[in-house]
Design an enzyme around this catalytic site. Structure first.
Site, PDB file in Angstrom:
ATOM      1  N   ASP A   3      10.534 -22.271 -28.663  1.00 29.04           N
ATOM      2  CA  ASP A   3      10.341 -20.936 -28.107  1.00 29.04           C
ATOM      3  C   ASP A   3       9.100 -20.899 -27.228  1.00 29.04           C
ATOM      4  OD1 ASP A   3      10.356 -18.243 -27.565  1.00 29.04           O
ATOM      5  OD2 ASP A   3       9.657 -17.637 -29.555  1.00 29.04           O
ATOM      6  N   ASP A  28      11.377 -18.468 -20.748  1.00 26.25           N
ATOM      7  CA  ASP A  28      11.442 -18.282 -22.198  1.00 26.25           C
ATOM      8  C   ASP A  28      12.648 -18.989 -22.795  1.00 26.25           C
ATOM      9  OD1 ASP A  28      11.291 -17.441 -24.795  1.00 26.25           O
ATOM     10  OD2 ASP A  28      11.589 -15.311 -24.383  1.00 26.25           O
TER      11      ASP A  28
END
Length: 397
Positions: free
Chosen positions: A99, A285
């Site tokens: 992440d 992201d």
């Protein structure tokens, strides 16, 4: 969520290679086929719920050496990408989502609440069985767009690929309210943004530098979007693989902030129609399945391509995917193109019926940046270079 004589030159390279190595982690696919529509829509609804509630992404409070840094990534139906790690001695196995939109490392604790249903169906960390465990105890309480985690900080050795980090801090999750993490294929999250976002101490990719395992804060990500391929992709800590991208297309973008991997988004182009964006930012992201943009602009995009909208998003006739116009993201005065098939997510509605959702969602972002999730990053080889405050995108081979 960050990269004089021939004899003397050769000697320098040899010494450098002895000191540093590159950690390559491969991404594998666990399942093959279309995701069920119920699972996909539940994921999106939860995402929207948490975003509307918190209005933030994360609240602040070619050599053997290259193979050492390479880590295989698992791909769950193009929804999540995650890698294996171990914690403790003897090692306890976990799978964590990569992440770049957060910075904390956490996994479920063996001592979690009885009512933490996520613990029932995931690997849990038992610090009582690790000889290298060091208690810290500081409380953690942080929120992601898709979930909420409470617990405390611990310290132990953490192994990622071929790198073992000594006394790495991480979170032991005691509570994971809701069902977001219950249904997750992974156990926890490996945050790869900048230290200022971390609730659990020094992020893993920074600890690699501090332990002299890699020379700089740099890693690269390749996400395989082919659902028929068992190879899900890879992440390389300390370097990148030029065999996977067209070197001549590599474009580095200067970061506008060292929190997320954030940069200026200049505009969009749909076919021949240009859409200017006024002072907008975006982040790269890997923790987001979809692309998220300003609601008004995204809904206008849906109208342009003739998509049907409902409360769950927008979709098109799957037979017309090849007729969809390209979508260009203009970043650093360069166009990064997604073809129609790149921004489509196919889900199985019934046994013989497939629906093609647009993998772009409109939200009331306010001052929040656009989120360029896996739907965008899967089209490009991405280099996250924290040392030089930049992110690089290149066309895949």
């Amino acid at each position: 969520m960050r990269f004089p004589t021939l004899f003397a030159s050769l000697l320098l390279v040899l010494c450098f290679n002895q000191i540093y190595s590159i950690n390559r982690v491969t991404l594998l696919k666990r399942k093959i086929g279309l995701r069920p529509s119920g699972e996909f829509l539940n994921n999106i609804r939860q995402w929207k719920h948490y975003f509307n509630q918190f209005k933030t992404l994360k609240q602040l409070p070619e050599s053997n050496l290259q193979d050492i840094g390479r880590v295989t990534v698992k791909n769950y139906l193009n929804l999540n990408y995650y890698i294996p790690i171990t914690i403790g001695n003897p090692p306890q196995n976990f799978e964590v989502a990569i992440d770049t939109g957060s910075s904390s490392l956490w996994i479920p604790s063996k001592h979690c609440s009885f009512f933490n249903f996520a613990c029932w169906v995931h690997h849990t960390y038992n610090h009582d069985k690790s000889s290298t465990y060091i208690p810290v105890g500081d409380a953690i309480d942080f929120r992601y767009v898709t979930g909420h985690v409470k617990g405390y900080i611990s310290k132990d050795q953490v192994t990622v690929g071929n790198f073992t980090l000594i006394n790495q801090t991480f979170g032991e999750a005691i509570e994971e309210p809701g069902f977001t993490f219950v249904s997750a294929e992974y156990d926890g999250i490996l945050g790869l943004a900048f230290p200022i976002l971390s609730d659990t101490g020094i992020p893993v990719h920074y600890k690699m530098v501090f332990q002299s395992l890699v020379p700089e804060v740099l890693f690269s990500v390749y996400l395989n979007r082919d659902e028929k391929d068992t190879f899900g992709g890879e992440i390389i800590f300390g370097g990148y693989d030029e065999n996977k991208f067209n070197v001549s297309t590599l474009k580095y973008i200067e970061l506008s902030a060292k929190t997320f991997w954030q940069f200026k988004l200049d505009g969009l182009q749909v076919g021949d129609l240009e859409i200017e964006l006024d002072q907008r930012q975006a982040i790269a992201d890997t923790g987001s399945t979809v692309i998220v943009g300003d609601k008004e602009i995204v809904e206008n995009f849906f109208r342009i391509i003739g998509a049907t909208q409902d409360e769950d998003g927008a979709y098109v006739d799957c037979d017309k995917v090849n007729q969809l116009p390209p979508l260009d993201f203009i970043i650093g005065n360069q166009k990064f193109r997604l073809e129609g098939k790149d921004y489509i997510i196919k889900v199985k509605v019934y046994i013989f019926w497939t629906r093609c959702y647009i993998g772009i969602f409109g939200m009331d972002l306010g001052l929040e940046p656009w989120i360029l999730g896996d739907g965008f990053l899967g089209k490009f080889y991405t280099i996250f270079d924290g040392t030089n405050s930049r992110v690089g995108f290149a066309e895949l081979l």
